[in-house]
Design a protein around this motif. Structure first.
Motif, short mmCIF file in Angstrom:
data_model
loop_
_atom_site.label_atom_id
_atom_site.label_comp_id
_atom_site.label_asym_id
_atom_site.label_seq_id
_atom_site.Cartn_x
_atom_site.Cartn_y
_atom_site.Cartn_z
N ARG A 147 15.15 -12.01 -9.77
CA ARG A 147 15.13 -11.68 -11.20
C ARG A 147 14.68 -12.88 -12.04
NH1 ARG A 147 20.70 -9.87 -13.49
NH2 ARG A 147 21.03 -12.12 -13.34
N ALA A 148 14.96 -14.08 -11.55
CA ALA A 148 14.59 -15.29 -12.31
C ALA A 148 13.13 -15.67 -12.11
CB ALA A 148 15.51 -16.44 -11.91
N GLY A 149 12.45 -14.93 -11.22
CA GLY A 149 11.02 -15.20 -11.05
C GLY A 149 10.68 -16.09 -9.87
N ALA A 150 11.64 -16.34 -8.99
CA ALA A 150 11.35 -17.17 -7.81
C ALA A 150 10.37 -16.44 -6.91
CB ALA A 150 12.65 -17.46 -7.04
N ALA A 151 9.48 -17.18 -6.28
CA ALA A 151 8.42 -16.56 -5.46
C ALA A 151 8.94 -16.20 -4.07
CB ALA A 151 7.24 -17.52 -5.36
N LEU A 152 10.06 -15.50 -4.05
CA LEU A 152 10.65 -15.06 -2.78
C LEU A 152 9.76 -13.97 -2.17
CD1 LEU A 152 14.34 -14.72 -4.01
CD2 LEU A 152 13.37 -16.59 -2.63
N PRO A 153 9.80 -13.81 -0.86
CA PRO A 153 8.99 -12.74 -0.25
C PRO A 153 9.25 -11.38 -0.88
CG PRO A 153 9.73 -14.24 1.45
CD PRO A 153 10.39 -14.70 0.18
N ILE A 154 10.50 -11.04 -1.17
CA ILE A 154 10.77 -9.73 -1.78
C ILE A 154 10.07 -9.63 -3.13
CG2 ILE A 154 12.97 -10.51 -2.81
CD1 ILE A 154 12.13 -6.93 -1.50
N ALA A 155 10.00 -10.71 -3.85
CA ALA A 155 9.33 -10.70 -5.17
C ALA A 155 7.82 -10.61 -5.01
CB ALA A 155 9.70 -11.96 -5.95
N SER A 201 0.84 -1.21 0.00
CA SER A 201 0.00 0.00 0.00
C SER A 201 0.87 1.25 0.00
CB SER A 201 -0.93 -0.01 1.23
OG SER A 201 -1.80 -1.10 1.16
N SER A 202 1.62 1.38 -1.10
CA SER A 202 2.55 2.50 -1.19
C SER A 202 2.69 2.90 -2.66
CB SER A 202 3.93 2.12 -0.66
OG SER A 202 4.82 3.24 -0.73
N ARG A 203 2.90 4.18 -2.87
CA ARG A 203 3.08 4.68 -4.23
C ARG A 203 4.41 4.23 -4.81
NH1 ARG A 203 0.27 8.54 -1.27
NH2 ARG A 203 -1.74 9.12 -2.22
N HIS A 204 5.35 3.94 -3.94
CA HIS A 204 6.69 3.62 -4.43
C HIS A 204 7.38 2.74 -3.38
CE1 HIS A 204 10.63 5.54 -6.28
NE2 HIS A 204 10.57 4.24 -6.44
N LEU A 205 8.10 1.74 -3.85
CA LEU A 205 8.89 0.88 -2.96
C LEU A 205 10.35 1.08 -3.31
CD1 LEU A 205 6.84 -2.46 -3.31
CD2 LEU A 205 6.61 -0.75 -1.52
N LEU A 206 11.19 1.27 -2.29
CA LEU A 206 12.63 1.42 -2.50
C LEU A 206 13.34 0.29 -1.78
CD1 LEU A 206 15.22 2.86 -3.34
CD2 LEU A 206 14.93 4.37 -1.36
N VAL A 207 14.00 -0.57 -2.56
CA VAL A 207 14.68 -1.74 -2.02
C VAL A 207 16.18 -1.50 -2.06
CG1 VAL A 207 14.99 -4.25 -2.22
CG2 VAL A 207 12.82 -3.19 -2.91
N LEU A 208 16.86 -1.77 -0.95
CA LEU A 208 18.31 -1.58 -0.87
C LEU A 208 18.97 -2.92 -0.64
CD1 LEU A 208 18.46 1.55 1.51
CD2 LEU A 208 18.14 1.48 -0.98
N ALA A 209 20.02 -3.20 -1.45
CA ALA A 209 20.73 -4.47 -1.28
C ALA A 209 22.21 -4.24 -1.58
CB ALA A 209 20.17 -5.53 -2.23
N THR A 210 23.04 -4.56 -0.62
CA THR A 210 24.49 -4.40 -0.83
C THR A 210 25.22 -5.63 -0.32
OG1 THR A 210 24.82 -3.35 1.33
CG2 THR A 210 24.39 -1.89 -0.55
N GLY A 211 26.37 -5.92 -0.96
CA GLY A 211 27.18 -7.03 -0.50
C GLY A 211 26.91 -8.32 -1.24
N ALA A 212 27.96 -9.12 -1.37
CA ALA A 212 27.88 -10.38 -2.15
C ALA A 212 26.85 -11.33 -1.56
CB ALA A 212 29.26 -11.02 -2.21
N GLY A 213 26.58 -11.20 -0.28
CA GLY A 213 25.62 -12.12 0.35
C GLY A 213 24.23 -12.02 -0.20
N LYS A 214 23.94 -10.88 -0.87
CA LYS A 214 22.57 -10.70 -1.39
C LYS A 214 22.45 -11.15 -2.85
CE LYS A 214 21.80 -8.91 2.56
NZ LYS A 214 21.20 -7.60 2.86
N ARG A 215 23.55 -11.51 -3.46
CA ARG A 215 23.57 -11.78 -4.90
C ARG A 215 22.60 -12.89 -5.29
NH1 ARG A 215 29.40 -12.74 -6.85
NH2 ARG A 215 29.59 -10.62 -6.05
N GLU A 216 22.60 -13.99 -4.54
CA GLU A 216 21.75 -15.14 -4.93
C GLU A 216 20.27 -14.80 -4.75
OE1 GLU A 216 24.49 -16.51 -6.75
OE2 GLU A 216 22.61 -17.65 -6.79
N ALA A 217 19.95 -14.04 -3.72
CA ALA A 217 18.54 -13.65 -3.53
C ALA A 217 18.09 -12.78 -4.70
CB ALA A 217 18.40 -12.90 -2.21
#
Ligand code: 6PG
Length: 234
Positions: A201-209, A180-196
């Motif tokens: 991006r590949a379409g996995a039904a992750l919570p962020i997706a 319920s927001s006009r805009h979502l801003l997601v921040l991700a840094t560091g190699a640990g986030k690469r697989e998520a």
């Protein structure tokens, strides 16, 4: 996700992500205040957003129109160092002249069930938000929405009792609350986030997706978190 709604911006490093995030938040605030007289911001917990909060705290901004909410909170005592509210207080809120009534913490110290019910009533008067900040866990979680748990699309605020990221007891905005927001801003840094991010991006039904489905989404990531093709921005 409508690809036209997701902006994927790769920046050089975590400092560049923090600077870009602060600039985007300031821009969103100016637009919201000009158009609606208020800026309703949902703050993210964890470590990633802290640098952006510290940059924000030193800006000459008209804070009088800002309202701050929380995307999730850990069920710990109010003054516990691991509370998201403590991190936000240290990095931002203690530095800026927000009126006390304009900061809406989640009373997670009262327990997940009671605090979730209370916060649902609070945000009912605030939605739609103007900007929701989100971090991403290495497993693709966001706020306190973790993989392997069914996400109710109608949930505004949910109690969490089994979070794999300590502490297990939490309160989180649910899918509907975060969306319920006009805009979502997601921040991700560091190699640990690469697989998520690769999975997202590949379409996995992750919570962020599942959260970032049909709204305008800006993902700011650094090269270390970049799983591959992305539009690099200096
Ligand atoms: C929390 C956050 C959580 C966080 C991610 C990323 O309570 O921990 O709400 O969702 O945003 O776990 O955490 P980092 O930014 O510390 O990597």
């Amino acid at each position: 996700m409508n690809p036209a709604l997701l902006e994927w911006r790769v920046l050089a490093d975590a400092d560049a992500v923090a600077l870009a995030a602060a600039r985007l938040i300031i821009q969103a605030a100016a637009e919201s205040i000009e158009q609606r007289g208020r800026f309703r911001l949902v703050l993210a917990g964890g470590r990633t957003p802290e640098a952006a909060y510290r940059l924000l705290a030193h800006q000459a901004i008209d804070w009088t129109r800002w309202e701050c909410y929380f995307g999730d909170e850990r069920c710990l005592p109010v003054d516990h160092a691991e509370r998201n509210s403590q991190m936000v207080e240290r990095a931002l809120l203690s530095q800026i002249p927000l009126a006390p009534g304009e900061v809406h913490p989640i009373a997670a110290e009262r327990g997940a069930e009671e605090a979730a019910a209370a916060y649902a009533r609070i945000i009912a008067a605030a939605v739609p938000f103007d900007l929701v900040l989100l971090g991403v866990g290495e497993d693709g979680h966001t706020a306190s929405l973790f993989p392997g748990r069914p996400l109710d699309p109608e949930a505004w605020v949910i109690p969490v009792h089994d979070a794999p990221k300590p502490p297990p007891e939490r309160v989180s905005l649910g899918l509907r609350g975060l969306q319920s927001s006009r805009h979502l801003l997601v921040l991700a840094t560091g190699a640990g986030k690469r697989e998520a991010l690769r999975g997202w991006r590949a379409g996995a039904a992750l919570p962020i997706a599942q959260v970032c489905r049909d709204q305008r989404v800006t993902l700011l990531l650094d090269e270390a978190a970049n799983p591959g093709t992305g539009t690099a921005v200096s």
